[in-house]
Design an enzyme around this catalytic site. Structure first.
Site, short mmCIF file in Angstrom:
data_model
loop_
_atom_site.label_atom_id
_atom_site.label_comp_id
_atom_site.label_asym_id
_atom_site.label_seq_id
_atom_site.Cartn_x
_atom_site.Cartn_y
_atom_site.Cartn_z
N HIS A 24 0.84 -1.21 0.00
CA HIS A 24 0.00 0.00 0.00
C HIS A 24 0.87 1.26 0.00
O HIS A 24 0.62 2.20 -0.74
CB HIS A 24 -0.89 0.05 1.25
CG HIS A 24 -1.92 -1.02 1.37
ND1 HIS A 24 -2.03 -1.84 2.46
CD2 HIS A 24 -2.92 -1.38 0.54
CE1 HIS A 24 -3.05 -2.66 2.30
NE2 HIS A 24 -3.61 -2.42 1.15
N LYS A 48 -16.33 -7.91 5.62
CA LYS A 48 -15.33 -8.76 6.26
C LYS A 48 -14.93 -8.23 7.64
O LYS A 48 -14.91 -7.02 7.86
CB LYS A 48 -14.11 -8.96 5.36
CG LYS A 48 -13.26 -7.76 5.11
CD LYS A 48 -12.11 -8.15 4.18
CE LYS A 48 -11.24 -6.95 3.86
NZ LYS A 48 -10.26 -7.19 2.81
N ARG A 97 -2.14 -5.97 -8.37
CA ARG A 97 -1.10 -6.96 -8.12
C ARG A 97 -1.10 -7.95 -9.29
O ARG A 97 -0.87 -7.57 -10.41
CB ARG A 97 -1.33 -7.64 -6.78
CG ARG A 97 -0.95 -6.77 -5.62
CD ARG A 97 -1.52 -7.24 -4.32
NE ARG A 97 -2.96 -7.03 -4.28
CZ ARG A 97 -3.72 -7.17 -3.21
NH1 ARG A 97 -3.18 -7.58 -2.08
NH2 ARG A 97 -5.01 -6.94 -3.26
N SER A 135 -2.73 -7.62 3.05
CA SER A 135 -2.91 -7.47 4.50
C SER A 135 -3.20 -8.82 5.13
O SER A 135 -2.74 -9.12 6.24
CB SER A 135 -4.06 -6.51 4.79
OG SER A 135 -3.77 -5.24 4.29
P1 ADP Z 1 -6.14 -6.13 0.71
O1 ADP Z 1 -6.49 -6.93 -0.52
O2 ADP Z 1 -4.69 -6.24 1.07
O3 ADP Z 1 -7.11 -6.24 1.86
P2 ADP Z 1 -7.08 -3.39 0.41
O4 ADP Z 1 -8.56 -3.52 0.29
O5 ADP Z 1 -6.58 -2.71 1.63
O6 ADP Z 1 -6.25 -4.69 0.20
O7 ADP Z 1 -6.49 -2.71 -0.89
C1 ADP Z 1 -6.62 -1.38 -1.26
C2 ADP Z 1 -5.97 -1.19 -2.63
O8 ADP Z 1 -4.57 -1.45 -2.53
C3 ADP Z 1 -6.48 -2.11 -3.72
O9 ADP Z 1 -6.50 -1.39 -4.94
C4 ADP Z 1 -5.44 -3.21 -3.77
O10 ADP Z 1 -5.38 -3.81 -5.06
C5 ADP Z 1 -4.19 -2.40 -3.50
N1 ADP Z 1 -3.12 -3.23 -2.95
C6 ADP Z 1 -3.13 -4.01 -1.85
N2 ADP Z 1 -1.95 -4.62 -1.66
C7 ADP Z 1 -1.15 -4.22 -2.69
C8 ADP Z 1 0.20 -4.53 -3.11
N3 ADP Z 1 0.94 -5.39 -2.43
N4 ADP Z 1 0.68 -3.93 -4.22
C9 ADP Z 1 -0.12 -3.08 -4.93
N5 ADP Z 1 -1.38 -2.77 -4.63
C10 ADP Z 1 -1.90 -3.31 -3.51
#
Ligand code: ADP
Length: 166
Positions: A24, A48, A97, A135
């Site tokens: 992130h 969730k 990703r 996460s």
């Molecule tokens: P998670 O899938 O880890 O619960 P979130 O809902 O917090 O993720 O994700 C918020 C945004 O950050 C989404 O667009 C997700 O694709 C992106 N994201 C999460 N982890 C990564 C990563 N390792 N690299 C690039 N983008 C990420």
């Protein structure tokens, strides 16, 4: 000033951030260079179960973004596209990703665009080293006592390790 159609660029980067990871943070840093103002916005209505409360997740994000002058951490409830409009944003930032993210993200972007064509979705590809970082993986590794040093910002590490002990 970055401009689109004469306006400054205001972006919302939404997510659960439960907790924020280096993946992130990488997207946050790169996005902040592209726009004038970046709202990093914690979604508070996901079904969730989250480990951290919305307030805790916001505090972790504030801790790691306090040196960025154009970033503000917020939270929102409801539809992202409505929230983006309220914040006067013209961009939504999403991280991509592996291919597995693509279908959901594409669907979300198309839906948002059909609701409000004035707000564009900008995808930023993950850096190779964070391609498989999420996460949920970080929480799993922390829970079982694995090494999370390269996965979360250093300010977050002990807070996460304490939290999974609860
Ligand atoms: P998670 O899938 O880890 O619960 P979130 O809902 O917090 O993720 O994700 C918020 C945004 O950050 C989404 O667009 C997700 O694709 C992106 N994201 C999460 N982890 C990564 C990563 N390792 N690299 C690039 N983008 C990420």
């Amino acid at each position: 000033m970055n401009v689109v159609g004469g306006n400054s660029l205001i972006a919302v980067y939404p997510g659960s951030f439960d907790p924020v990871t280096n993946g992130h943070l990488d997207i946050i840093e790169r996005a902040s260079k592209l726009v004038d103002k970046l709202y990093v916005s914690v979604l508070s209505n996901k079904s969730k179960n989250c480990l951290f409360s919305v307030e805790e997740r916001m505090n972790l994000l504030k801790m790691i973004t306090c040196d960025f002058p154009n970033i503000e951490v917020t939270s929102f409830y409801g539809l992202l596209i409505d929230y983006a409009k309220i914040m006067n944003a013209n961009l939504i930032i999403r991280g991509l990703r592996a291919v597995t993210d693509f279908e959901f993200e594409f669907q979300l972007a198309l839906t948002n665009r059909s609701i409000n064509p004035d707000i564009e979705t900008l995808f930023i590809s993950s850096s190779t080293k964070y391609l498989f970082l999420s996460s949920s993986i970080v929480k799993e590794i922390a829970y079982f006592g694995g090494n999370i040093d390269d996965m979360v910002p250093h300010q977050i590490k002990d807070i996460l390790l304490d939290k999974v002990k609860d």
